[in-house]
Enzyme design. Structure first.
Site, PDB file in Angstrom:
ATOM      1  N   CYS A 185       0.835  -1.198   0.000  1.00 42.79           N
ATOM      2  CA  CYS A 185       0.000   0.000   0.000  1.00 42.79           C
ATOM      3  C   CYS A 185       0.876   1.257   0.000  1.00 42.79           C
ATOM      4  CB  CYS A 185      -0.960  -0.050   1.184  1.00 42.79           C
ATOM      5  SG  CYS A 185      -2.277   1.187   1.139  1.00 42.79           S
TER       6      CYS A 185
ATOM      7  N   ASP B  42     -10.406  -3.841  -5.618  1.00 41.79           N
ATOM      8  CA  ASP B  42      -9.824  -2.930  -4.626  1.00 41.79           C
ATOM      9  C   ASP B  42     -10.449  -1.547  -4.793  1.00 41.79           C
ATOM     10  OD1 ASP B  42      -8.239  -1.326  -3.002  1.00 41.79           O
ATOM     11  OD2 ASP B  42      -6.393  -2.386  -3.499  1.00 41.79           O
TER      12      ASP B  42
ATOM     13  N   HIS C 263      -8.786  -5.038  -1.579  1.00 40.32           N
ATOM     14  CA  HIS C 263      -7.549  -4.495  -1.018  1.00 40.32           C
ATOM     15  C   HIS C 263      -7.015  -5.388   0.101  1.00 40.32           C
ATOM     16  CE1 HIS C 263      -4.785  -1.112  -0.342  1.00 40.32           C
ATOM     17  NE2 HIS C 263      -4.928  -1.347   0.955  1.00 40.32           N
TER      18      HIS C 263
END
Length: 475
Positions: free
Chosen positions: A162, A317, A346
């Site tokens: 991320c 996501d 995600h």
């Protein structure tokens, strides 16, 4: 005309029967509710054994112990080049080690990889002025040097998650010689109307990150958590609790639900200045993708990223849509790039059973194929007294702002006094990377350091003059 006309008496009986069934189900559910809530509260997370091998300010560099985890890998299948996982500055990293059968860390260990992870921990109010340069060119670089030194490799593998993936791109562009391969997992890299709801909400037309930081200092975890939840409010505030009620008698489901809820509620604040830089430069101005980003005057040049690159994306996501990652491979120099878009979201990239069955063995193999190893190198990573577990002990930094100007503890100095002069890395803020640069210039001791002014030290250590002055203020 229907051969079965409506029978009000039968309808009333059916309604009564259904009502009694619902009441019975509700009573049975209520009997196990307290027990299930206790079960949720007792679940364990992040159970793969690890040792803290380096500390600086709040961060801890973890080294996972495959043997202690009961993972047996034949020597011939062990990889020489370690993997350093760079986690995001938001939330806790145990989402990558949630439980044994859903642990990214364990999948990599089982494949013979030597795994490290940066746990940033929560910044204090004193850390609100930490910049992306601090995180990337100081903290990350110091951690990479420790991993290189411990493994004897001149370049290591990186896996960025991320926001940690975005920071890993910055690091790799600035320190390419230390990176063997670059893996990116749900990393936000391209924001040209490709970032979905998060990009729209973060648009400068609607949102000023500087206003948030001016108000709070650091960005509160609660504010971030609520914002993420509101991106899918029906799922986060309604649907998941309906699923929980429907599956309350399933202990395995309840345990998994409890682990996820623990992680979702375990957010951490984000250092204010780094947050402003990230939102303004990466999201709003798209400088990273445009190859215009600078950290403390140093160009984050994407042309330097010429090593193998792997991108992992979740098809569903909603935080970092695939379109916010895919185009990145077209603007870097590497001719060995690969993208895997998996049918999950995600968080599912980390915890879904399908990713652990199909995706992560493939990722581990990708790293193995590109981890041929190198001859051992001697990297000078000096530290204060070593801890019992061979950790680099910098505990005196744990609760001190990186820019603090407090004097070095006099008692500790007396206790550690020897005939040898104190090395420069005994000064708060001088980690392995800066120490190595100073040593190369012939500056080995604190006494040597005191002979220079801040401007000269900044040039030698490749840092800012204000940081160099902070070092001198401690002498």
């Amino acid at each position: 005309m229907s051969s079965n006309p409506f029978n009000p008496f039968e309808a009333a009986l059916n309604w009564q029967r259904k009502t009694l069934e619902n009441m019975t189900d509700a009573a049975e559910t209520s009997q196990v509710a307290d027990e299930r809530l206790e079960l949720m509260e007792s679940v364990d997370v992040g159970q793969t054994p690890s040792n803290v091998v380096y500390e600086e300010n709040k961060l801890e560099l973890l080294h996972y112990d495959a043997e202690a985890a009961g993972i047996e890998v034949p020597d011939e299948e062990k990889e020489d080049v370690p993997i350093l996982i760079v986690y995001a500055l938001i939330n806790r990293p145990y989402i990558l080690d949630l439980q044994e059968e859903r642990s990214v860390v364990r999948r990599l260990l089982e494949a013979g990889h030597d795994v490290y992870l940066i746990d940033w921990n929560e910044p204090s109010r004193l850390d609100q002025h930490l910049t992306l340069d601090d995180y990337v060119n100081r903290y990350m670089d110091n951690c990479v040097d420790v991993v290189r030194d411990r493994s004897g490799q001149d370049a290591i593998n990186i896996l960025g998650y991320c926001m940690g993936g975005t920071m890993s791109v910055m690091y790799t562009a600035l320190h390419k010689e230390k990176v063997n391969t670059l893996g990116l997992m749900a990393a936000g890299l391209c924001f040209d109307h490709t970032g979905g709801v998060l990009e729209e909400w973060g648009s400068e037309e609607y949102y000023s990150p500087q206003d948030v930081v001016d108000t709070f200092g650091n960005v509160p975890a609660d504010m971030l958590d609520i914002g993420f939840a509101l991106m899918d409010p029906v799922e986060n505030y309604v649907t998941k609790y309906i699923r929980f009620a429907e599956n309350m008698e399933n202990e395995g489901f309840v345990e998994n639900f409890g682990r996820m809820e623990q992680w979702l509620g375990d957010g951490i604040d984000v250092a204010g200045e780094a947050y402003v830089q990230f939102l303004e430069d990466v999201y709003q101005d798209n400088k990273l993708y445009k190859n215009e980003l600078e950290l403390d005057g140093k160009h984050v040049d994407l042309d330097n990223i010429d090593m193998p690159v792997l991108q992992l994306m979740g098809e569903y996501d909603h935080l970092i849509p695939p379109e916010a990652s895919k185009p990145f491979n077209d603007v870097i120099a590497s001719d060995d790039t690969r993208t895997i878009e998996f049918s999950t979201g995600h968080i599912g990239l980390s915890v879904s059973s399908s990713t652990h069955a199909d995706l992560w063995p493939e990722v581990a193999e990708w790293y193995s194929e590109r981890s041929t190893g190198s001859e051992e190198v001697d990297i000078e990573v000096e530290s204060p007294e070593a801890a019992e577990d061979d950790a680099v002990d910098q505990s005196e930094l744990t609760d001190i702002d990186v820019d603090a100007t407090d004097d070095v503890d006099a008692d500790a100095t007396e206790d550690d006094a020897t005939d040898e002069p104190a090395d420069v890395d005994s000064v708060s803020g001088i980690g392995p990377t800066y120490a190595e640069r100073l040593h190369d210039a012939g500056i080995h001791s604190v006494a040597d350091l005191a002979e220079y002014d801040a401007a000269d030290l900044a040039d030698i250590a490749e840092t800012t003059e204000s940081r160099a002055q902070d070092w001198l203020d401690q002498l």
